[in-house]
Motif scaffolding. Sequence first.
Motif, short mmCIF file in Angstrom:
data_model
loop_
_atom_site.label_atom_id
_atom_site.label_comp_id
_atom_site.label_asym_id
_atom_site.label_seq_id
_atom_site.Cartn_x
_atom_site.Cartn_y
_atom_site.Cartn_z
N MET A 1 -2.87 -8.13 -1.27
CA MET A 1 -4.10 -8.62 -0.65
C MET A 1 -3.86 -10.04 -0.17
N ARG A 2 -4.57 -10.43 0.84
CA ARG A 2 -4.42 -11.80 1.32
C ARG A 2 -5.79 -12.33 1.62
N HIS A 366 5.03 -11.16 -3.94
CA HIS A 366 4.27 -10.69 -2.78
C HIS A 366 3.16 -11.70 -2.43
N GLU A 367 2.45 -12.17 -3.45
CA GLU A 367 1.33 -13.08 -3.19
C GLU A 367 1.83 -14.44 -2.72
N HIS A 370 2.25 -14.32 0.92
CA HIS A 370 1.00 -14.57 1.66
C HIS A 370 0.75 -16.06 1.83
N ASP A 376 0.10 -8.45 5.22
CA ASP A 376 0.20 -7.14 4.57
C ASP A 376 0.54 -6.08 5.60
N TYR A 378 -0.71 -2.63 5.34
CA TYR A 378 -1.45 -1.48 4.81
C TYR A 378 -1.48 -0.32 5.80
ZN LIG Z 1 -0.82 -8.36 -0.02
#
Ligand SMILES: [Zn+2]
Length: 419
Positions: A1-2, A366-367, A370, A376, A378
């Motif tokens: 998530m970002r 991963h974070e 960001h 991302d 998705y």
């Molecule tokens: Zn992410």
Amino acid sequence: MRRLSSVFLAVLAAVGIFLVPASPAAAAEVNLGLSATASASYTSPWESVAAINDGIDPPSSNDTQNRRWGTWPNTGEQWALLTWTQAQTLTSAQIYFFDDGGGVRVPASWKLQRWTGSAYVDIPGTYALAVNAYNTVTFTAVSTTRLRVLLQSGSASVGLLEVKAIGEGGQQPSAWNPPANLVNPLNQVWQHVESTYPNLYGFRNYGWDQVMANRGSINYCVRWDSSAPVSAALRDQIHAALARQFKKWMDVMAGHNAWPYQSVPLKVVGWAVRDRATLQWSDNSVDVYVNDIRENAPQCAEPCGRFFNQSGNYPNCPGGASHHYDMSLWLTAGMGGGAGGDWGQRVGSEYYVNAINAENMHILLHEIGHSFGLDDFYDWTPTGVGGFLMKAGSASQITEFDAWMLRDWWRHLKSRYGY
Ligand SMILES: [Zn+2]
């Protein structure tokens, strides 16, 4: 998530980007050790294993001016290791021994080893034992991600002042020259970023902006959103794990396309907690903020936070600018997954503590991606690219494609810093 901070988005006209792979760097003998990460079997607390690949030629084996790697009082078999994120082709090495005439002496014997992916294998060669000089070993070219110097002590402990791992340049890219098969997918990613985030060039609080504002370092505050107690030892482990993971991204940039920093030191300057008693230390090595609640979680003082002071000035931070924090490591009890943005990273406190010694804390990695602008994936995948870290769930470490996406951000932003 970002989630980036909400700012007024100015719509910029999309600009066509044309990627042309540069011609490969001319093959030249260079010290590839400079871009490696150094580690060791043991390091005396007052010495530094980072000495062995800092590029400083020692004045003598009894160097009292520069940092050194030594194992005193440990003896027997000891080792120092250079690790790269990508395989390097090496053809020789130059080793400078630490010998202070007392507790640290040249070894009785030594050798080089390469990592095959599953084991260390000796590199045949002639291993000299000179003091006050480099000991050069030439060998048939090897491709490896790790070069280990294995030392057998003699009359005392052992140490090294410098290790040069010589090979052909171009393995560690020095300019925009991604592998040919990544040019098209990288082009797709950048066009997608430009069309999705019209203010991407106006936004001024990426990790890039933070590192450059600090001239090559990063400060963190830990938001301990949990009632679990934290010992001084756990505090230091949390710091060390964050530094190790952050370094993985920064190592991608070392030596690349005018990026100015060989390393980016990370410092945790503060902890935020609901109840001071949760933190089981009494020393003042970090600032402690108690019960300053925002987003239903403890936070470090806003006057010290980059997110709240994007000019980079901290006139109302109690400890002054040196106590400011660029990002928060927000650790939340019971949370799965994560979130990342210019404000920092958020992951579960149990996840973090359970993974604290993992080579790759992939959610955190991963974070952090960001925080440096990476997106991302998705709902789409660039053409011809397999699993990678920023496509959640498809890789558990930084892949070559992730590395080149990071470098692409630098390529597009570096002019704002004068590069
Ligand atoms: Zn992410």
